[in-house]
Design a protein around this motif. Structure first.
Motif, mmCIF file in Angstrom:
data_model
loop_
_atom_site.group_PDB
_atom_site.id
_atom_site.type_symbol
_atom_site.label_atom_id
_atom_site.label_comp_id
_atom_site.label_asym_id
_atom_site.label_seq_id
_atom_site.Cartn_x
_atom_site.Cartn_y
_atom_site.Cartn_z
ATOM 1 N N VAL A 152 -38.416 47.504 -16.884
ATOM 2 C CA VAL A 152 -38.816 46.551 -15.842
ATOM 3 C C VAL A 152 -38.040 45.240 -15.990
ATOM 4 C CG1 VAL A 152 -40.740 45.200 -14.902
ATOM 5 C CG2 VAL A 152 -41.110 47.577 -15.606
ATOM 6 N N GLY A 153 -37.868 44.787 -17.219
ATOM 7 C CA GLY A 153 -37.133 43.549 -17.449
ATOM 8 C C GLY A 153 -35.686 43.655 -17.011
ATOM 9 N N PHE A 156 -35.938 43.902 -12.952
ATOM 10 C CA PHE A 156 -36.550 42.823 -12.173
ATOM 11 C C PHE A 156 -36.644 41.491 -12.918
ATOM 12 C CE2 PHE A 156 -38.548 46.875 -10.853
ATOM 13 C CZ PHE A 156 -38.117 46.913 -9.532
ATOM 14 N N GLY A 157 -36.293 41.464 -14.193
ATOM 15 C CA GLY A 157 -36.494 40.265 -15.001
ATOM 16 C C GLY A 157 -35.681 39.069 -14.538
ATOM 17 N N GLN A 158 -36.351 37.941 -14.343
ATOM 18 C CA GLN A 158 -35.688 36.694 -13.951
ATOM 19 C C GLN A 158 -36.145 35.511 -14.804
ATOM 20 O OE1 GLN A 158 -36.283 36.119 -9.743
ATOM 21 N NE2 GLN A 158 -34.876 37.769 -9.165
ATOM 22 N N ARG A 159 -37.456 35.427 -15.021
ATOM 23 C CA ARG A 159 -37.993 34.289 -15.766
ATOM 24 C C ARG A 159 -38.048 34.618 -17.255
ATOM 25 N NH1 ARG A 159 -43.432 33.742 -12.409
ATOM 26 N NH2 ARG A 159 -43.060 36.001 -12.411
ATOM 27 N N THR A 170 -38.182 38.842 -20.762
ATOM 28 C CA THR A 170 -38.594 38.143 -19.548
ATOM 29 C C THR A 170 -40.090 38.319 -19.296
ATOM 30 O OG1 THR A 170 -38.164 40.066 -18.121
ATOM 31 C CG2 THR A 170 -36.329 38.528 -18.498
ATOM 32 N N GLU A 172 -41.373 39.174 -16.428
ATOM 33 C CA GLU A 172 -41.526 40.406 -15.652
ATOM 34 C C GLU A 172 -41.500 41.627 -16.576
ATOM 35 O OE1 GLU A 172 -39.919 37.185 -13.111
ATOM 36 O OE2 GLU A 172 -39.336 38.020 -15.060
ATOM 37 N N GLY A 176 -44.457 44.257 -17.137
ATOM 38 C CA GLY A 176 -44.152 45.669 -16.920
ATOM 39 C C GLY A 176 -44.509 46.514 -18.132
#
Length: 264
Positions: A152-153, A156-159, A170, A172, A176
């Motif tokens: 998932v990171g 979709f990881g951003q933060r 991250t 996210e 996840g």
């Protein structure tokens, strides 16, 4: 990736059969893993493994892991904890015998390393004394968290979760990992209802979230430790994976919280 798969496969081929067998063979394996993990912590700090304090620290972790009262008649139930304390006192004796060069602070690190590793692995052994499925349940949660956080990171990881400790993790990915862990644990519990006794299914789902969080926290603690000492991996024992601590850092946190919540 090929090296990681082969290294992980070899480690699993050693660990899982002995886990199913249980008893003294499994306990000796976990005790040996604890000693290696302590040696990795000593190396990170630049301490000599085969010094007196190094050997005593590794032995302290071993005796904390092994339920010695099961094998030596007449010892109390907390014999392993008391034995750990007695060996720790021997390490502290260095502050008296060589007080000009060996301080309390010098003794504190090997003792803390032995306790950190030994306490977590002691509860791994205690979980197996209860049943092998409790151990497998915990490992499935940990593995699902790791795999879910990675997949998932990556997608979709951003933060950043804690960039100063582990820049690749991250928020996210963390969420996840928790979600995948809950899914895997729910499937496990539907197949084997005994793993969440004496609690009910819904309460256990909440506990699984806690286990996943604690597992990730254990990973972050080891990341902070490695960053502090400027090393990439704790060791090189498992090809593609690093050392025992690199693979078992989450275990050290998850098994004690499982015990605290009454699962074994």
């Amino acid at each position: 990736m090929r090296e990681r798969v082969i290294g992980g496969g070899i480690a699993a081929a050693i660990f899982l059969p002995l886990m199913f067998i249980g008893g003294l063979p499994f306990q000796l394996l976990v005790g040996a893993m604890a000693m290696i993990a302590v040696s990795e912590m000593l190396r990170m700090k630049g301490l000599e493994i085969f010094s007196l304090e190094g050997v005593l620290a590794m032995f302290a972790s071993f005796i904390l892991v092994i339920p010695v009262d099961h094998y030596i008649a007449g010892l109390p139930m907390d014999a392993s904890v008391t034995g750990f304390a007695l060996v720790s006192f021997l390490i502290l004796a260095g502050t008296v015998l060589n007080n000009s060069r060996y301080s309390f602070e010098d003794a504190a690190y090997p003792i803390a390393a032995a306790f950190y590793v030994g306490f977590g692995f002691q509860h791994l052994v205690n979980a197996r004394l209860d049943s092998w499925d409790k151990v497998l349940f915990a490992l499935f949660i940990i593995w699902a968290t790791d795999i879910g956080a990675y997949l998932v990171g990556r997608q979709f990881g951003q933060r950043k979760l804690l960039a100063s400790v582990s820049p690749n993790k991250t928020v996210e990915g963390s969420l996840g990992g928790i979600g995948i862990a809950v899914l895997v644990a729910a499937l496990f519990m539907l197949i084997d209802k005994s793993v969440y006794q004496p609690h009910n299914f819904l309460v256990m789902i909440i506990f699984v979230i806690l286990f996943s969080i604690f597992g990730q926290f254990g990973d972050l603690v080891e990341s902070a430790l490695k960053r502090h000492f400027g090393v990439k991996d704790s060791g090189k024992l498992i090809p593609g994976h690093g050392g025992i601590l690199d693979r078992c850092d989450s275990w050290i946190f998850v098994f004690p919280i499982m015990h605290f919540l009454g699962l074994f």
